[in-house]
Design a protein around this motif. Structure first.
Motif, PDB file in Angstrom:
ATOM      1  N   VAL A  86       0.839  -1.207   0.000  1.00 29.99           N
ATOM      2  CA  VAL A  86       0.000   0.000   0.000  1.00 29.99           C
ATOM      3  C   VAL A  86       0.869   1.249   0.000  1.00 29.99           C
ATOM      4  CG1 VAL A  86      -1.846  -1.150   1.272  1.00 29.99           C
ATOM      5  CG2 VAL A  86      -0.164   0.197   2.515  1.00 29.99           C
ATOM      6  N   ASP A  87       0.228   2.380  -0.305  1.00 28.92           N
ATOM      7  CA  ASP A  87       0.917   3.664  -0.314  1.00 28.92           C
ATOM      8  C   ASP A  87       0.792   4.288   1.071  1.00 28.92           C
ATOM      9  OD1 ASP A  87       1.890   6.152  -0.711  1.00 28.92           O
ATOM     10  OD2 ASP A  87       0.193   6.881  -1.881  1.00 28.92           O
ATOM     11  N   TRP A  88       1.898   4.347   1.804  1.00 29.15           N
ATOM     12  CA  TRP A  88       1.837   4.842   3.182  1.00 29.15           C
ATOM     13  C   TRP A  88       1.723   6.354   3.236  1.00 29.15           C
ATOM     14  CZ3 TRP A  88       0.731   1.867   7.230  1.00 29.15           C
ATOM     15  CH2 TRP A  88       0.848   0.486   7.048  1.00 29.15           C
ATOM     16  N   ASP A  89       1.745   7.027   2.093  1.00 31.43           N
ATOM     17  CA  ASP A  89       1.537   8.470   2.091  1.00 31.43           C
ATOM     18  C   ASP A  89       0.044   8.818   2.007  1.00 31.43           C
ATOM     19  OD1 ASP A  89       2.607  11.029   2.303  1.00 31.43           O
ATOM     20  OD2 ASP A  89       2.401  11.362   0.155  1.00 31.43           O
ATOM     21  N   PHE A  90      -0.801   7.808   2.040  1.00 31.52           N
ATOM     22  CA  PHE A  90      -2.243   8.034   1.998  1.00 31.52           C
ATOM     23  C   PHE A  90      -2.666   8.918   3.176  1.00 31.52           C
ATOM     24  CE2 PHE A  90      -6.720   6.868   2.439  1.00 31.52           C
ATOM     25  CZ  PHE A  90      -7.117   6.867   1.122  1.00 31.52           C
ATOM     26  N   PRO A  91      -3.542   9.915   2.915  1.00 30.49           N
ATOM     27  CA  PRO A  91      -3.898  10.840   4.002  1.00 30.49           C
ATOM     28  C   PRO A  91      -4.806  10.206   5.043  1.00 30.49           C
ATOM     29  CG  PRO A  91      -5.127  11.374   2.016  1.00 30.49           C
ATOM     30  CD  PRO A  91      -4.180  10.279   1.647  1.00 30.49           C
ATOM     31  N   THR A  92      -4.212   9.535   6.020  1.00 31.42           N
ATOM     32  CA  THR A  92      -5.008   8.950   7.089  1.00 31.42           C
ATOM     33  C   THR A  92      -4.114   8.665   8.300  1.00 31.42           C
ATOM     34  OG1 THR A  92      -6.663   7.271   7.574  1.00 31.42           O
ATOM     35  CG2 THR A  92      -4.735   6.544   6.387  1.00 31.42           C
ATOM     36  N   VAL A  97      -6.578   3.469  10.040  1.00 28.45           N
ATOM     37  CA  VAL A  97      -6.235   2.237   9.328  1.00 28.45           C
ATOM     38  C   VAL A  97      -6.735   1.030  10.121  1.00 28.45           C
ATOM     39  CG1 VAL A  97      -4.337   0.765   8.566  1.00 28.45           C
ATOM     40  CG2 VAL A  97      -4.251   3.214   8.140  1.00 28.45           C
ATOM     41  N   GLN A 136      -0.010  10.489  11.479  1.00 30.90           N
ATOM     42  CA  GLN A 136      -0.151  10.260  10.029  1.00 30.90           C
ATOM     43  C   GLN A 136       0.705   9.039   9.663  1.00 30.90           C
ATOM     44  OE1 GLN A 136      -1.254  11.212   7.059  1.00 30.90           O
ATOM     45  NE2 GLN A 136       0.325  10.238   5.860  1.00 30.90           N
ATOM     46  N   ILE A 137       0.156   8.126   8.870  1.00 32.36           N
ATOM     47  CA  ILE A 137       0.825   6.831   8.716  1.00 32.36           C
ATOM     48  C   ILE A 137       2.176   6.915   8.018  1.00 32.36           C
ATOM     49  CG2 ILE A 137      -1.215   5.365   8.888  1.00 32.36           C
ATOM     50  CD1 ILE A 137      -1.310   5.330   5.844  1.00 32.36           C
TER      51      ILE A 137
ATOM     52  N   LEU B  39      -5.347   9.968  -5.618  1.00 37.21           N
ATOM     53  CA  LEU B  39      -4.944   9.004  -4.593  1.00 37.21           C
ATOM     54  C   LEU B  39      -4.870   7.582  -5.146  1.00 37.21           C
ATOM     55  CD1 LEU B  39      -6.856  10.330  -1.488  1.00 37.21           C
ATOM     56  CD2 LEU B  39      -4.420  10.408  -1.940  1.00 37.21           C
ATOM     57  N   LYS B  41      -3.564   6.986  -7.886  1.00 37.60           N
ATOM     58  CA  LYS B  41      -2.455   7.078  -8.825  1.00 37.60           C
ATOM     59  C   LYS B  41      -2.958   6.907 -10.255  1.00 37.60           C
ATOM     60  CE  LYS B  41       0.834   5.680  -5.447  1.00 37.60           C
ATOM     61  NZ  LYS B  41       0.215   6.742  -4.664  1.00 37.60           N
ATOM     62  N   PHE B 173      -7.134   2.899  -0.304  1.00 39.23           N
ATOM     63  CA  PHE B 173      -5.943   2.606   0.490  1.00 39.23           C
ATOM     64  C   PHE B 173      -5.425   1.193   0.236  1.00 39.23           C
ATOM     65  CE2 PHE B 173      -4.100   1.167   4.633  1.00 39.23           C
ATOM     66  CZ  PHE B 173      -2.921   1.885   4.519  1.00 39.23           C
ATOM     67  N   ARG B 224      -3.947  18.242  -1.267  1.00 36.33           N
ATOM     68  CA  ARG B 224      -3.163  17.235  -0.554  1.00 36.33           C
ATOM     69  C   ARG B 224      -2.070  17.863   0.306  1.00 36.33           C
ATOM     70  NH1 ARG B 224      -1.612  14.471   2.480  1.00 36.33           N
ATOM     71  NH2 ARG B 224      -0.656  12.424   2.438  1.00 36.33           N
ATOM     72  N   THR B 227      -3.336  18.991   4.136  1.00 33.16           N
ATOM     73  CA  THR B 227      -3.979  18.138   5.127  1.00 33.16           C
ATOM     74  C   THR B 227      -3.504  16.697   5.036  1.00 33.16           C
ATOM     75  OG1 THR B 227      -6.096  17.258   5.877  1.00 33.16           O
ATOM     76  CG2 THR B 227      -5.910  17.743   3.550  1.00 33.16           C
ATOM     77  N   ASN B 228      -3.666  15.983   6.144  1.00 26.95           N
ATOM     78  CA  ASN B 228      -3.401  14.554   6.173  1.00 26.95           C
ATOM     79  C   ASN B 228      -4.683  13.782   6.427  1.00 26.95           C
ATOM     80  OD1 ASN B 228      -0.670  14.269   5.600  1.00 26.95           O
ATOM     81  ND2 ASN B 228      -0.127  14.977   7.655  1.00 26.95           N
ATOM     82  N   LYS B 229      -5.816  14.412   6.101  1.00 28.31           N
ATOM     83  CA  LYS B 229      -7.086  13.747   6.329  1.00 28.31           C
ATOM     84  C   LYS B 229      -7.849  13.703   5.010  1.00 28.31           C
ATOM     85  CE  LYS B 229     -10.226  13.437  10.070  1.00 28.31           C
ATOM     86  NZ  LYS B 229     -11.514  13.850  10.295  1.00 28.31           N
ATOM     87  N   LEU B 230      -8.333  12.532   4.663  1.00 23.58           N
ATOM     88  CA  LEU B 230      -8.976  12.369   3.363  1.00 23.58           C
ATOM     89  C   LEU B 230     -10.178  13.292   3.200  1.00 23.58           C
ATOM     90  CD1 LEU B 230      -9.151  10.842   0.673  1.00 23.58           C
ATOM     91  CD2 LEU B 230     -10.599   9.163   1.804  1.00 23.58           C
ATOM     92  N   ARG B 282       3.867  20.196   4.337  1.00 26.18           N
ATOM     93  CA  ARG B 282       4.597  19.585   3.243  1.00 26.18           C
ATOM     94  C   ARG B 282       5.242  20.594   2.318  1.00 26.18           C
ATOM     95  NH1 ARG B 282       1.888  14.288   2.466  1.00 26.18           N
ATOM     96  NH2 ARG B 282       2.307  14.338   0.247  1.00 26.18           N
TER      97      ARG B 282
END
Lengths: 245, 374
Positions: A86-92, A97, A136-137, B39, B41, B173, B224, B227-230, B282
């Protein structure tokens, strides 16, 4: 180990195009064992797990979990994929998770509530990651990411756990923490199947082992079948002789 | 017309209001759905789909002879969907990588579309002119019914997104894991893709085939960064998209009717550029600042450790030493000594320094400290 059969695989064959990746695998795993799947690169270890879980479609064969087809028994099975998948840069966040582990029992549309959050926090605590819950993951180390994945599977509260190389790229502390949790699961009557690379640790960590190299070479208790003969058949070289040369 | 005049006219001029509302809604839906594309890709998927829509417009015109937007966009939707399924099929059934499949479908469909357009232009039919506006879009042609259609689709997309939020998120994810939980990943996947295609097709009239993918990607890429929240990312992307639409229209209307589509895309790109540099977490600027500060901090700590090494053997930790003895050490500089005085780690007396009790303790415990975040 009990007398009950947890996983039964019959005639499983998987091929990418013409090349068979898994050939006619029959496998019976009793309940409450901690089993390693070992074999060289390209032996089909991950493919075996993925086809048991229906992620990859086999061209033949069937899988049953506690005597019923896998599709009817999904809620009894949890999966820990390879960390790199998986992409660990996903915003969560880490907690988010782990909460995903509750989605299966929730079903479509319904959102996780207090009960699910509590279970997820408990799972994080079990893997020693509670203080990272809001992190953040992408800011987690490799070992911490692996623990989060394990927590996500734990929260599913399954009877059978499939793990794809959970010790890959983690430090000694994490490896010990993970194996202790797996041993605890076994004690609680759960069955754990792990794709494993480090042959040195097999006798110490596991009580059951399957040798795989496209075909199934052997499966059974570590103390009975983890020997030179099977290692040579699986890896094509006499492992102990090659190591001690 | 100046920008101020434009915003005044916005409340009185019907046409201007329609166009602005249209570009705002379009920006919002594109930003929202674009977040999912980014997200996953699948940034280039939007580009392929928009180009794949062109032959659909031409064929719809050839079959019906009509030039009303809805007919042509229906054609675009059909050929956009066909293109999408070709891409999916190609990556699944052959060994081709997705970028190859995207490139193939994009050029094949676009080439065919252009061919049809030139064929149509050669027809002895007074009705043929104006199809080429779908290449770069023409916001001025937006009418109320177009905007209503956009609003309906946006509302629909919003409802579906809120209903299946959890499913969308987990699929984005970790698709394999989602499958093991018993979700029909194909259904979720197709739903997301369908709405992305729908958003693209809606934008063709305004932004055009060629630039449409930027509408999808730019707001999401900008969001993006913040924030780090979807959920916040999707919301911000919608806001950025809507603002790009409004400002783009304003600029184009106030500057001698510059082509609206490209201006909207440029405004969206400004959002991206700004976010890349100035976002606190970022962004390049703050990252560079943090990096410098950390390096400075480390330098001070290194000097402190060096002093600690000298002082350690003395009974009196505040016994003064000559500054000269620090000279052969790289971390030493007048300014860093001053900073250390400010922190209360050392005291300076002419050409001599002495470690304070606080500095001594700081040096002693430096490596025992845990990461602040833990």
């Amino acid at each position: 180990m009990s007398d009950k059969i947890a996983i039964q695989v019959d005639d499983l064959t998987v091929a990418y195009n013409y090349k068979p990746v898994l050939w006619d695998i029959d496998l019976v795993v009793p309940e409450a064992v901690l089993m390693a799947i070992v074999g060289p690169n390209g032996a089909g270890k991950s493919t075996l797990i993925k086809s048991i879980l229906g992620i990859i479609d086999p061209i033949a064969g069937s899988v049953s979990i506690y005597g019923k087809p896998y599709k009817k028994q999904r809620q009894l099975v949890a999966y820990v994929p390879q960390k790199g998948s998986v992409d660990w840069d996903f915003p969560t966040t880490a907690l988010d998770v782990v909460m995903m582990g509750t989605y299966g029992s929730l079903g479509w549309i319904k959102r996780p509530g207090k009960k699910e959050k509590k279970a997820s926090l408990e799972a994080l605590e079990k893997v020693g990651m509670l203080s990272f819950k809001s992190r953040q993951i992408s800011q987690l180390s490799g070992g911490q990411q692996q623990r989060v994945f394990l927590a996500r599977a734990l929260v599913q509260n399954a009877s059978i756990y499939f793990m794809d190389e959970p010790f890959q790229g983690v430090d000694a502390t994490t490896e010990i923490a993970i194996i202790n949790i797996l041993k605890e699961l076994r004690k609680a009557g759960k069955t754990v199947v792990v794709v494993h690379h480090d042959l040195q640790t097999v006798p110490e960590y596991f009580d059951w082992v399957t040798f795989l190299n496209v075909k199934k070479i052997a499966t059974g208790p570590v103390k009975d079948i983890f020997n030179d003969d099977n290692l040579t058949k699986t890896y094509g070289i006499n492992y102990k002789v090659a190591v001690n040369k | 017309m100046t920008i101020t005049e434009y915003f005044n006219l916005l409340f009185t001029d019907y046409t201007l209001r329609t166009i602005t509302l249209g570009t705002a809604v379009l920006g919002a839906i594109c930003g929202m759905l674009g977040s999912f594309a980014v997200l996953r890709k699948q940034s280039l998927l939007g580009d392929a789909i928009s180009h794949a829509a062109l032959p659909g417009i031409a064929v719809a015109f050839l079959i019906t002879g009509a030039k009303d937007t809805n007919t042509l966009l229906l054609g675009a939707l059909v050929s956009g969907l066909i293109g999408t399924f070709w891409i999916r099929g190609m990556t699944k059934k052959t060994h081709l990588k997705s970028d190859t499949a995207l490139g193939l479908v994009l050029s094949l469909f676009f080439g065919f579309g252009m061919l049809l357009l030139t064929y149509i232009q050669k027809q002895p039919n007074a009705n043929q002119a104006g199809l080429d506006k779908y290449l770069f879009g023409q916001a001025a042609t937006l009418v109320e019914s177009d905007v209503i259609l956009m609003l309906i689709v946006t509302g629909l997309a919003l409802i579906v997104m809120l209903l299946f939020w959890k499913e969308f998120k987990i699929l984005l994810f970790d698709a394999d894991y989602t499958k093991t939980l018993g979700f029909n990943t194909k259904f979720i996947d197709i739903t997301i893709t369908f709405f992305i295609v729908l958003a693209i097709v809606l934008g063709l009239q305004t932004v055009g085939v060629v630039l449409m993918s930027a509408m999808l990607l730019a707001p999401a890429a900008a969001a993006r960064q913040w924030t780090n929240k979807l959920s916040v990312m999707v919301f911000l992307a919608a806001i950025f998209g809507a603002f790009s639409g409004v400002f783009g229209t304003a600029i184009s209307a106030s500057q001698n009717n510059l082509s609206t589509g490209p201006v909207i895309v440029l405004v969206a790109s400004v959002f991206v550029l700004f976010s890349f540099i100035f976002s606190p977490g970022r962004g390049l600027l703050f990252r560079q600042l943090r990096f410098r500060r950390n390096r400075r901090d480390l330098q001070l700590k290194k000097t402190l450790q060096f002093m600690f090494g000298i002082v350690e053997t003395h009974e009196n930790i505040s016994h003064p030493h000559a500054i000269k003895i620090l000279n052969n050490f790289q971390g030493f500089a007048k300014s860093s000594l001053k900073e250390m005085v400010e922190k209360g780690w050392i005291s300076l007396n002419g050409q001599e320094w002495a470690l304070t009790q606080k500095g001594f303790e700081e040096a002693q415990t430096m490596f025992d400290k845990k990461d602040d975040n833990e």
